[in-house]
Motif scaffolding. Structure first.
Motif, PDB file in Angstrom:
ATOM      1  N   THR A  73       4.453  -5.950  -2.488  1.00 34.39           N
ATOM      2  CA  THR A  73       5.351  -4.930  -3.007  1.00 34.39           C
ATOM      3  C   THR A  73       4.584  -3.703  -3.472  1.00 34.39           C
ATOM      4  O   THR A  73       4.975  -2.558  -3.222  1.00 34.39           O
ATOM      5  CB  THR A  73       6.178  -5.495  -4.175  1.00 34.39           C
ATOM      6  OG1 THR A  73       6.915  -6.639  -3.731  1.00 34.39           O
ATOM      7  CG2 THR A  73       7.149  -4.456  -4.712  1.00 34.39           C
ATOM      8  N   LEU A  74       3.457  -3.954  -4.148  1.00 33.26           N
ATOM      9  CA  LEU A  74       2.698  -2.870  -4.751  1.00 33.26           C
ATOM     10  C   LEU A  74       2.121  -1.900  -3.719  1.00 33.26           C
ATOM     11  O   LEU A  74       2.194  -0.683  -3.878  1.00 33.26           O
ATOM     12  CB  LEU A  74       1.562  -3.451  -5.597  1.00 33.26           C
ATOM     13  CG  LEU A  74       0.778  -2.438  -6.430  1.00 33.26           C
ATOM     14  CD1 LEU A  74       1.577  -2.039  -7.656  1.00 33.26           C
ATOM     15  CD2 LEU A  74      -0.569  -3.033  -6.833  1.00 33.26           C
ATOM     16  N   ILE A  75       1.548  -2.450  -2.637  1.00 30.66           N
ATOM     17  CA  ILE A  75       0.855  -1.583  -1.675  1.00 30.66           C
ATOM     18  C   ILE A  75       1.657  -1.377  -0.399  1.00 30.66           C
ATOM     19  O   ILE A  75       1.155  -0.815   0.570  1.00 30.66           O
ATOM     20  CB  ILE A  75      -0.544  -2.107  -1.346  1.00 30.66           C
ATOM     21  CG1 ILE A  75      -0.483  -3.511  -0.701  1.00 30.66           C
ATOM     22  CG2 ILE A  75      -1.406  -2.149  -2.586  1.00 30.66           C
ATOM     23  CD1 ILE A  75      -1.849  -4.076  -0.354  1.00 30.66           C
ATOM     24  N   ASN A  76       2.925  -1.844  -0.393  1.00 31.09           N
ATOM     25  CA  ASN A  76       3.817  -1.604   0.738  1.00 31.09           C
ATOM     26  C   ASN A  76       3.209  -2.010   2.069  1.00 31.09           C
ATOM     27  O   ASN A  76       3.087  -1.225   3.003  1.00 31.09           O
ATOM     28  CB  ASN A  76       4.213  -0.122   0.812  1.00 31.09           C
ATOM     29  CG  ASN A  76       5.063   0.289  -0.352  1.00 31.09           C
ATOM     30  OD1 ASN A  76       5.895  -0.489  -0.811  1.00 31.09           O
ATOM     31  ND2 ASN A  76       4.861   1.502  -0.845  1.00 31.09           N
ATOM     32  N   THR A  77       2.770  -3.238   2.155  1.00 27.57           N
ATOM     33  CA  THR A  77       2.216  -3.743   3.403  1.00 27.57           C
ATOM     34  C   THR A  77       3.030  -4.928   3.864  1.00 27.57           C
ATOM     35  O   THR A  77       3.646  -5.624   3.069  1.00 27.57           O
ATOM     36  CB  THR A  77       0.750  -4.187   3.232  1.00 27.57           C
ATOM     37  OG1 THR A  77       0.270  -4.716   4.472  1.00 27.57           O
ATOM     38  CG2 THR A  77       0.576  -5.253   2.170  1.00 27.57           C
ATOM     39  N   GLU A  78       3.038  -5.161   5.171  1.00 29.28           N
ATOM     40  CA  GLU A  78       3.730  -6.331   5.712  1.00 29.28           C
ATOM     41  C   GLU A  78       2.759  -7.494   5.893  1.00 29.28           C
ATOM     42  O   GLU A  78       3.127  -8.553   6.369  1.00 29.28           O
ATOM     43  CB  GLU A  78       4.410  -5.980   7.044  1.00 29.28           C
ATOM     44  CG  GLU A  78       5.558  -5.003   6.863  1.00 29.28           C
ATOM     45  CD  GLU A  78       6.327  -4.779   8.136  1.00 29.28           C
ATOM     46  OE1 GLU A  78       6.072  -5.497   9.123  1.00 29.28           O
ATOM     47  OE2 GLU A  78       7.182  -3.879   8.171  1.00 29.28           O
ATOM     48  N   GLU A  79       1.484  -7.274   5.568  1.00 34.21           N
ATOM     49  CA  GLU A  79       0.525  -8.364   5.642  1.00 34.21           C
ATOM     50  C   GLU A  79       0.782  -9.320   4.483  1.00 34.21           C
ATOM     51  O   GLU A  79       1.288  -8.925   3.442  1.00 34.21           O
ATOM     52  CB  GLU A  79      -0.908  -7.809   5.562  1.00 34.21           C
ATOM     53  CG  GLU A  79      -1.271  -6.909   6.728  1.00 34.21           C
ATOM     54  CD  GLU A  79      -2.619  -6.248   6.546  1.00 34.21           C
ATOM     55  OE1 GLU A  79      -3.398  -6.731   5.702  1.00 34.21           O
ATOM     56  OE2 GLU A  79      -2.898  -5.265   7.239  1.00 34.21           O
TER      57      GLU A  79
END
Length: 426
Positions: free
Chosen positions: A419-425
């Motif tokens: 959520t914090l870094i907006n990644t799908e990993e």
């Protein structure tokens, strides 16, 4: 071989083949001193009555309905004209056109017409399929290995003995597969027409009431269909957005809900005691909020905020965990530093605060309505612009090493950083 000759007939702009031609024009389309930005503009401008002149094979309906598929493949192999019109998906005879009168005589020329024969074959219900449906139109069939009989009657698998026909006709199996593609069978669901795709999605809540197929179809669409090529003005797409329903989970209930009542969650930002209050569409997480909304019309579950009531009680492991998580933040940044050209991730990680608590009281606000709720074990809430997180940890957990082996706890930590870094990993 059947004779291939010009057929001229009166028709109207609502005929399926005419719509097929108009939708496949490259927009913006310019002609007769006019510019049309999309299909709807062109179709609305056209008069109702039209005259069409296209190439047609004698008794093609009878051939399709009464001939074995191997004979159709042999026909494609032997007939130069049939093969050419199918491969190029265009009219190949001179004097083919679409004529109409608007202020004066106007003609849509041959180069703008898609193949009438290819359209005719692909939309005729003659191809044997593996399911109990027995026969289907090629345009509803798919060769993808991920398509199984459970997708019937929405997507069908052709029942074609490719190896046997290959040996009989002395053609390679690749050629036989290419002939299936020429008659309209799709290699992947990504090439389905908007009409076929969204009629399928529209019919799910009446034909798949128990939701046995819906999840698999959603997965196929989201994985294979390019949302950027979607014609959002298409009437079937608009009908789906307006009247369609999607399979959702709401608490312990699984049912179809209207699109405007459903929500999508990309990451599990909210606890189960909150999520169970909303119909959540049965689409895998981390598929992209914008992609889900464009393809299915379902908006992400947002605009939820939290307010902590009173003071949370810190867990005995909180201090030790804070030291550990600060070292972990450095590792996370080392993995993402090459993508952080504007130092946004660095600043978010600096502001990040994760608190372990064994007791916390809170309320959530959605649509300006506040409700009290209780966190379940190892779930978290976020406050202060998504930078401060509180995780509920039972008092009985006294070892940080054991906590790091807890799957639910690790999932929450993963979701927080996602959520914090907006990644799908993950």
């Amino acid at each position: 071989l059947p004779r291939y000759a010009i057929t001229e007939r009166e028709t109207n702009k609502n005929e399926s083949y005419i719509e097929y031609v108009l939708r496949n024009l490259k927009y913006p389309f310019r002609n007769w001193g006019n510019e049309f930005n999309n299909y709807n503009e062109f179709a609305n401008w056209l008069p109702t009555n039209l005259t069409i002149s296209v190439g047609e094979f004698d008794e093609i309906d009878k051939i399709l309905l009464n001939t074995k598929i191997e004979n159709i493949f042999n026909w494609i192999n032997q007939d130069v004209q049939l093969k050419k019109t199918l491969e190029n998906d265009c009219e190949i005879l001179p004097e083919t056109w679409l004529y109409f009168y608007k202020n004066n005589d106007k003609t849509l020329e041959k180069q703008f017409l898609r193949s009438y024969t290819k359209w005719k074959i692909s939309s005729t219900n003659f191809l044997q399929v593996e399911s109990q449906t027995l026969k289907s139109t090629p345009e509803k069939c798919c060769l993808s290995k991920t398509i199984t009989n459970e997708f019937s009657p929405f997507v069908e698998k052709p029942k074609v003995a490719i190896a046997d026909i290959s040996e009989k006709l002395l053609l390679s199996e690749d050629v036989i597969e290419s002939y299936l593609s020429l008659i309209g069978v799709h290699r992947e669901i990504s090439s389905f027409s908007i009409d076929i795709l969204y009629n399928m999605l529209l019919s799910l809540f009446t034909s798949d009431k128990e939701g046995k197929v819906a999840k698999a179809i959603y997965r196929e669409v989201i994985n294979n269909f390019n949302e950027n090529k979607l014609d959002t003005t298409h009437s079937t797409y608009q009908e789906f957005l307006k009247n369609g329903k999607v399979l959702c989970v709401k608490g312990n209930e699984t049912d179809y809900f209207p699109i405007n009542k459903a929500y999508y969650i990309e990451t599990k930002t909210f606890g189960n005691n909150i999520l169970k209050r909303f119909p959540l569409v049965c689409i895998d997480r981390k598929r992209g909020n914008k992609k889900v909304e464009r393809l299915f019309g379902v908006k992400s579950l947002e605009n939820i905020s939290f307010k902590i009531i009173g003071e949370p009680k810190f867990h005995t492991l909180n201090y030790q965990f804070t030291e550990e998580i600060n070292r972990f933040k450095a590792l996370i940044y080392a993995l993402r530093i090459h993508q952080d050209t504007k130092h946004e991730i660095k600043n978010r990680l600096k502001r990040l605060k994760i608190v372990l608590t064994h007791e916390v009281k809170a309320e959530f606000i959605h649509d300006q309505i506040a409700e009290k709720f209780e966190l379940e074990k190892y779930e978290f809430i976020v406050t202060k612009n998504k930078s401060s997180f509180h995780i509920l940890i039972p008092e009985t957990d006294i070892s940080l090493d054991d906590l790091k082996q807890n799957i639910l706890f690790c999932d929450s930590i993963s979701e927080i950083f996602t959520t914090l870094i907006n990644t799908e990993e993950y």
